[in-house]
Design a protein around this motif. Structure first.
Motif, PDB file in Angstrom:
ATOM      1  N   LEU A 424      52.281 -39.013   5.147  1.00  0.00           N
ATOM      2  CA  LEU A 424      50.945 -38.769   5.623  1.00  0.00           C
ATOM      3  C   LEU A 424      51.164 -37.760   6.912  1.00  0.00           C
ATOM      4  O   LEU A 424      52.006 -38.013   7.522  1.00  0.00           O
ATOM      5  CB  LEU A 424      50.000 -39.839   5.915  1.00  0.00           C
ATOM      6  CG  LEU A 424      49.540 -40.931   4.889  1.00  0.00           C
ATOM      7  CD1 LEU A 424      48.962 -42.071   5.389  1.00  0.00           C
ATOM      8  CD2 LEU A 424      49.009 -40.244   3.848  1.00  0.00           C
ATOM      9  N   SER A 425      50.181 -36.642   6.626  1.00  0.00           N
ATOM     10  CA  SER A 425      50.504 -35.992   8.064  1.00  0.00           C
ATOM     11  C   SER A 425      48.880 -35.248   8.181  1.00  0.00           C
ATOM     12  O   SER A 425      48.248 -35.200   7.107  1.00  0.00           O
ATOM     13  CB  SER A 425      51.164 -34.695   7.938  1.00  0.00           C
ATOM     14  OG  SER A 425      51.122 -33.997   7.019  1.00  0.00           O
ATOM     15  N   GLY A 426      48.484 -35.131   9.653  1.00  0.00           N
ATOM     16  CA  GLY A 426      47.239 -34.386   9.749  1.00  0.00           C
ATOM     17  C   GLY A 426      47.026 -34.505  11.234  1.00  0.00           C
ATOM     18  O   GLY A 426      47.825 -34.636  12.027  1.00  0.00           O
ATOM     19  N   ASN A 427      45.708 -33.966  11.542  1.00  0.00           N
ATOM     20  CA  ASN A 427      45.415 -34.365  13.149  1.00  0.00           C
ATOM     21  C   ASN A 427      45.710 -35.696  13.700  1.00  0.00           C
ATOM     22  O   ASN A 427      45.543 -35.727  14.986  1.00  0.00           O
ATOM     23  CB  ASN A 427      44.186 -33.436  13.344  1.00  0.00           C
ATOM     24  CG  ASN A 427      42.996 -34.328  12.845  1.00  0.00           C
ATOM     25  OD1 ASN A 427      43.096 -35.205  12.224  1.00  0.00           O
ATOM     26  ND2 ASN A 427      41.718 -33.722  12.986  1.00  0.00           N
ATOM     27  N   LEU A 428      45.920 -36.405  13.126  1.00  0.00           N
ATOM     28  CA  LEU A 428      46.405 -38.066  13.573  1.00  0.00           C
ATOM     29  C   LEU A 428      47.709 -38.222  13.551  1.00  0.00           C
ATOM     30  O   LEU A 428      48.008 -39.281  14.152  1.00  0.00           O
ATOM     31  CB  LEU A 428      45.596 -38.992  12.886  1.00  0.00           C
ATOM     32  CG  LEU A 428      43.992 -38.929  12.944  1.00  0.00           C
ATOM     33  CD1 LEU A 428      43.252 -40.217  12.018  1.00  0.00           C
ATOM     34  CD2 LEU A 428      43.547 -39.410  14.395  1.00  0.00           C
ATOM     35  N   GLY A 429      48.564 -37.402  13.304  1.00  0.00           N
ATOM     36  CA  GLY A 429      49.807 -37.529  13.542  1.00  0.00           C
ATOM     37  C   GLY A 429      50.345 -37.537  12.019  1.00  0.00           C
ATOM     38  O   GLY A 429      49.999 -37.316  10.967  1.00  0.00           O
ATOM     39  N   ARG A 430      51.661 -38.155  11.890  1.00  0.00           N
ATOM     40  CA  ARG A 430      52.560 -38.244  10.801  1.00  0.00           C
ATOM     41  C   ARG A 430      52.749 -39.988  10.387  1.00  0.00           C
ATOM     42  O   ARG A 430      52.805 -40.455  11.460  1.00  0.00           O
ATOM     43  CB  ARG A 430      53.858 -37.792  10.837  1.00  0.00           C
ATOM     44  CG  ARG A 430      53.840 -36.239  10.939  1.00  0.00           C
ATOM     45  CD  ARG A 430      55.532 -35.486  11.068  1.00  0.00           C
ATOM     46  NE  ARG A 430      56.042 -35.836   9.650  1.00  0.00           N
ATOM     47  CZ  ARG A 430      57.411 -35.762   9.091  1.00  0.00           C
ATOM     48  NH1 ARG A 430      58.042 -35.762  10.342  1.00  0.00           N
ATOM     49  NH2 ARG A 430      57.800 -35.669   8.036  1.00  0.00           N
ATOM     50  N   GLY A 431      52.725 -40.396   9.446  1.00  0.00           N
ATOM     51  CA  GLY A 431      52.831 -41.667   9.121  1.00  0.00           C
ATOM     52  C   GLY A 431      53.221 -41.792   7.480  1.00  0.00           C
ATOM     53  O   GLY A 431      53.491 -40.952   6.875  1.00  0.00           O
ATOM     54  N   VAL A 432      53.072 -43.101   7.059  1.00  0.00           N
ATOM     55  CA  VAL A 432      53.520 -43.335   5.683  1.00  0.00           C
ATOM     56  C   VAL A 432      52.439 -44.260   5.162  1.00  0.00           C
ATOM     57  O   VAL A 432      51.690 -45.098   5.887  1.00  0.00           O
ATOM     58  CB  VAL A 432      54.984 -43.794   5.353  1.00  0.00           C
ATOM     59  CG1 VAL A 432      55.620 -42.793   5.768  1.00  0.00           C
ATOM     60  CG2 VAL A 432      55.004 -45.105   6.395  1.00  0.00           C
ATOM     61  N   ILE A 433      52.315 -44.509   3.825  1.00  0.00           N
ATOM     62  CA  ILE A 433      51.428 -45.350   3.376  1.00  0.00           C
ATOM     63  C   ILE A 433      52.144 -45.767   2.020  1.00  0.00           C
ATOM     64  O   ILE A 433      52.816 -44.856   1.123  1.00  0.00           O
ATOM     65  CB  ILE A 433      50.223 -44.829   2.954  1.00  0.00           C
ATOM     66  CG1 ILE A 433      49.198 -46.122   2.266  1.00  0.00           C
ATOM     67  CG2 ILE A 433      50.085 -43.551   2.121  1.00  0.00           C
ATOM     68  CD1 ILE A 433      47.570 -45.536   2.009  1.00  0.00           C
ATOM     69  N   LYS A 434      52.043 -47.348   1.657  1.00  0.00           N
ATOM     70  CA  LYS A 434      52.582 -47.622   0.516  1.00  0.00           C
ATOM     71  C   LYS A 434      51.526 -48.091  -0.398  1.00  0.00           C
ATOM     72  O   LYS A 434      50.625 -48.943  -0.035  1.00  0.00           O
ATOM     73  CB  LYS A 434      53.693 -49.121   0.725  1.00  0.00           C
ATOM     74  CG  LYS A 434      54.069 -49.681  -0.302  1.00  0.00           C
ATOM     75  CD  LYS A 434      54.757 -51.031  -0.020  1.00  0.00           C
ATOM     76  CE  LYS A 434      55.100 -51.771  -1.212  1.00  0.00           C
ATOM     77  NZ  LYS A 434      55.772 -52.966  -0.768  1.00  0.00           N
ATOM     78  N   VAL A 435      51.456 -47.313  -1.678  1.00  0.00           N
ATOM     79  CA  VAL A 435      50.111 -47.639  -2.663  1.00  0.00           C
ATOM     80  C   VAL A 435      50.430 -48.496  -4.025  1.00  0.00           C
ATOM     81  O   VAL A 435      49.539 -48.441  -4.799  1.00  0.00           O
ATOM     82  CB  VAL A 435      49.414 -46.114  -2.927  1.00  0.00           C
ATOM     83  CG1 VAL A 435      48.934 -45.500  -1.703  1.00  0.00           C
ATOM     84  CG2 VAL A 435      50.502 -45.339  -3.689  1.00  0.00           C
ATOM     85  N   SER A 436      51.747 -48.899  -4.050  1.00  0.00           N
ATOM     86  CA  SER A 436      52.208 -49.438  -5.073  1.00  0.00           C
ATOM     87  C   SER A 436      51.148 -50.620  -5.834  1.00  0.00           C
ATOM     88  O   SER A 436      51.109 -51.126  -6.902  1.00  0.00           O
ATOM     89  CB  SER A 436      53.689 -50.048  -5.130  1.00  0.00           C
ATOM     90  OG  SER A 436      53.825 -50.659  -3.967  1.00  0.00           O
ATOM     91  N   ALA A 437      50.575 -51.304  -4.727  1.00  0.00           N
ATOM     92  CA  ALA A 437      49.949 -52.397  -4.865  1.00  0.00           C
ATOM     93  C   ALA A 437      48.412 -52.146  -4.653  1.00  0.00           C
ATOM     94  O   ALA A 437      47.621 -53.067  -4.861  1.00  0.00           O
ATOM     95  CB  ALA A 437      50.108 -53.565  -3.995  1.00  0.00           C
ATOM     96  N   VAL A 438      47.949 -50.843  -4.110  1.00  0.00           N
ATOM     97  CA  VAL A 438      46.799 -50.599  -3.982  1.00  0.00           C
ATOM     98  C   VAL A 438      45.971 -49.925  -5.441  1.00  0.00           C
ATOM     99  O   VAL A 438      46.526 -49.016  -5.709  1.00  0.00           O
ATOM    100  CB  VAL A 438      46.684 -49.478  -2.797  1.00  0.00           C
ATOM    101  CG1 VAL A 438      45.280 -48.914  -2.557  1.00  0.00           C
ATOM    102  CG2 VAL A 438      47.279 -50.055  -1.593  1.00  0.00           C
ATOM    103  N   ALA A 439      44.841 -50.414  -5.454  1.00  0.00           N
ATOM    104  CA  ALA A 439      44.133 -49.755  -6.613  1.00  0.00           C
ATOM    105  C   ALA A 439      43.705 -48.421  -6.528  1.00  0.00           C
ATOM    106  O   ALA A 439      43.622 -47.851  -5.412  1.00  0.00           O
ATOM    107  CB  ALA A 439      42.765 -50.641  -6.837  1.00  0.00           C
ATOM    108  N   PRO A 440      44.009 -47.453  -7.408  1.00  0.00           N
ATOM    109  CA  PRO A 440      43.634 -46.281  -7.425  1.00  0.00           C
ATOM    110  C   PRO A 440      42.448 -45.579  -6.720  1.00  0.00           C
ATOM    111  O   PRO A 440      42.547 -44.775  -6.180  1.00  0.00           O
ATOM    112  CB  PRO A 440      44.002 -45.661  -8.945  1.00  0.00           C
ATOM    113  CG  PRO A 440      44.592 -46.711  -9.665  1.00  0.00           C
ATOM    114  CD  PRO A 440      44.270 -48.013  -9.156  1.00  0.00           C
TER     115      PRO A 440
END
Length: 601
Positions: A424-440
């Motif tokens: 993830l990147s944007g005006n809040l910075g850089r990060g990551v997200i794991k979506v393998s268990a997150v509903a679409p």
């Protein structure tokens, strides 16, 4: 099957980025290896000190013609995963002696349990324990009397710390010996249900304690697919385990046979023989790419996104979070193991486990097949399964079929076509997200921010009934410089309850979640962190935050955002108590989360 073009492209990108640092690293370990067996350079007095307590092994050690193994152990009997290591040194010594060689316990390293410190003050030392472990292992091996090292460690920061040490002593071979998972207890979904019931007051502490004790009930690794078991996967994909060793239960004849075989293999690959395999040659760019692919295919712990760059840097390899995201886009999610499914790692292993998965990924061109491993040249050996027949350990080819397609599926018919990790990147910075268990339907969350400075404040707001509408919960000042970047695992039940009530919620933090993070969308490891004046320090309650895992963006929709003065938090309470005062140097010198939050390398 030819190598997938994205895997090839990412690998080439890492090789190019790492050319200078990797070249310097290889020069260093080659100079050390060229000096020959370490003990030849010690004085008689040096050696006498090292051998004084070795009894019948003294003559063999003094002769200096047979390899000597250095055992670095993270044994303690508070960690269920490490309790089995109490017996390992004797098994290793007996195996070495039977081969005409020797083994010594070079030293011990600390091993804390994140399960004990979750939500507690001690968790603020957890991430930094990785660097302490690396330093401690370095002290153990600095005696320079060993031809190879055997590392005994399993859990969250222990394996990464030991790998950093193995890379730093990359001129000698390194073999990692796991202890295996505990047998299956209370199913993980039942445990999670009781945790949520406790969070809402439906059950009391007695019921919660009974569920937890039924889940974590004996020696071995916790059976959910968190960081500890992700570490074990990683060691196999990267060629530092023997094939099929990761998920054999402790206290079994097969486990003991694999421990003995690991010692025998360590003896066979020293510089004293004809099959020299120094750790620095195993830990190359291709091995780290294979490890990342394994992480994505199994839906493994987000903590490895921190640890892999730190491990790689110790071997002169430069990783970036965009490498993880690019490989995730082409790696199918082949496993459903809790928290991504109902099965535990024992069920995963019985369904075909890592051997099946490695075979499928090799066939799909998603793994480098030609890596150097402790077992031999090429990753194909890791598609074989260890068997104990008439007391003799042997490896056999499997039939290449999954035994339960609800747990483990082929690369051509996966649970998801991608690994589920996004940068993830944007005006809040850089990060990551794991979506393998997150509903679409929850991959994009846009809602007002609720800003907190610790997870206890979130829980207090929840108990006060303050969460009645969609929101993005922002927990800042949780990065490595602020307080050592503790896991915010305690938020999982709370946020899950809100989501189950029909609210659209997400978490944004410069901290980290456990390897057990799951169905609630969570942007983690956001960098620069708030304690360094990062963008999260300018957020206010009510700001509209958009977390878009589809587009890979993390933004706040506020026109005056860039002009705001960052909030400065009083972090003095993080500086002392339960040993935190000793880690002030670590907090002051730690690097950003995007490069592994490393201290020692």
């Amino acid at each position: 099957m030819s190598l997938h073009p994205v895997v090839a492209e990412v690998t080439d990108r890492i090789v190019t980025r790492s050319r200078e640092s990797r070249g310097l690293y290889l020069d260093k370990i080659h100079r050390a290896a060229d000096q020959g067996p370490a003990r030849a350079h010690l004085t008689c007095g040096n050696q006498a000190h090292a051998y004084a307590a070795m009894g019948d092994d003294k003559d063999t050690l003094a002769a200096g013609r047979a390899p000597n193994l250095g055992i670095v152990t993270a044994y303690n009997d508070m960690l269920s995963a490490h309790q089995p290591f109490e017996r390992f040194p004797q098994l290793i010594k007996d195996a070495a002696r039977a081969a005409g060689a020797t083994a010594q316990v070079a030293g011990g390293v600390p091993a804390m349990c994140d399960g004990v410190t979750q939500g507690q003050t001690g968790m603020e030392l957890s991430l930094f324990s990785r660097d302490v472990i690396a330093l401690s292992a370095g002290v153990a091996l600095s005696h320079n009397t060993f031809d190879a090292a055997i590392f005994l460690g399993v859990c969250d920061k222990i394996v990464p710390g030991l790998v950093i040490a193995a890379a730093s002593f990359g001129h000698i071979p390194a073999v990692f010996l796991p202890a295996g998972p505990m047998t299956s207890g209370l199913p993980n979904d039942e445990k999670a249900k009781v945790r949520q019931q406790f969070a809402t007051g439906e059950v009391g502490r007695d019921e919660l304690m009974a569920a937890e004790m039924a889940s974590y009930h004996g020696p071995g690794t916790c059976t959910f697919y968190g960081t500890a078991n992700s570490n074990q996967m990683l060691m196999e994909f990267m060629g530092l385990h023997l094939p099929g060793a990761s998920f054999v239960n402790p206290g079994t004849p097969l486990r003991d046979a694999l421990t003995v075989a690991g010692a025998e293999r360590a003896l066979a690959i020293t510089g004293a023989g004809n099959d020299f395999r120094p750790a620095g040659h195993v830990l190359d760019e291709k091995a780290f790419v294979n490890g990342i692919v394994g992480l994505m295919a199994t839906g493994g712990s987000t903590n490895l996104i921190l640890h892999l760059p730190a491990m790689a840097r110790a071997a002169g390899v430069q990783l970036d979070i965009d490498d993880f995201a690019a490989l995730s886009e082409v790696t199918p999610l082949m496993a459903k193991v809790y928290p991504n499914g109902l099965a535990d790692v024992n069920h995963f292993h019985a369904a075909g486990g890592l051997g099946y998965m490695i075979g499928e990924l090799l066939d799909a061109g998603l793994l480098h097949p030609d890596t150097v491993t402790i077992a031999g040249d090429g990753l194909a050996r890791y598609t074989e399964e260890p068997k104990l027949k008439d007391g003799v350990l042997q490896w056999e080819k499997t039939d290449g079929q999954t035994r339960n397609d609800k747990i483990l599926r082929p690369a051509t018919d996966p649970f998801l076509p991608i690994g589920g990790l996004k940068s993830l990147s944007g005006n809040l910075g850089r990060g990551v997200i794991k979506v393998s268990a997150v509903a679409p339907e929850r991959h994009v969350i846009e809602a007002p921010a609720r800003v907190f400075h610790d997870q206890d404040s979130v829980k207090a707001a929840f108990k006060a009934g303050e969460f009645t509408s969609d929101c993005v919960v922002v927990v800042r000042f949780q990065g490595p410089r602020a307080n050592g970047m503790p896991e915010l695992h305690g938020l999982t039940p709370t946020l899950s309850v809100l989501q189950d009530r029909g609210l659209r919620v997400a978490l944004v933090t410069d901290g980290r979640m456990s390897g057990a993070s799951g169905k609630v969308p969570a942007a983690i490891h956001v960098s620069p962190e708030a304690a360094e004046g990062g963008p999260l320090a300018r957020l206010r309650d009510g700001d509209i935050v958009r977390l878009d895992a589809t587009a890979g963006t993390l933004t706040v929709l506020a026109e005056d955002f860039e002009a705001r003065t960052p909030v400065v938090a009083d972090l003095s309470a993080n500086n002392d108590g339960l040993g935190r005062e000793m880690f002030d140097m670590f907090r002051n010198t730690v690097g950003p989360a995007t490069s592994g939050a490393a201290v020692v390398i």
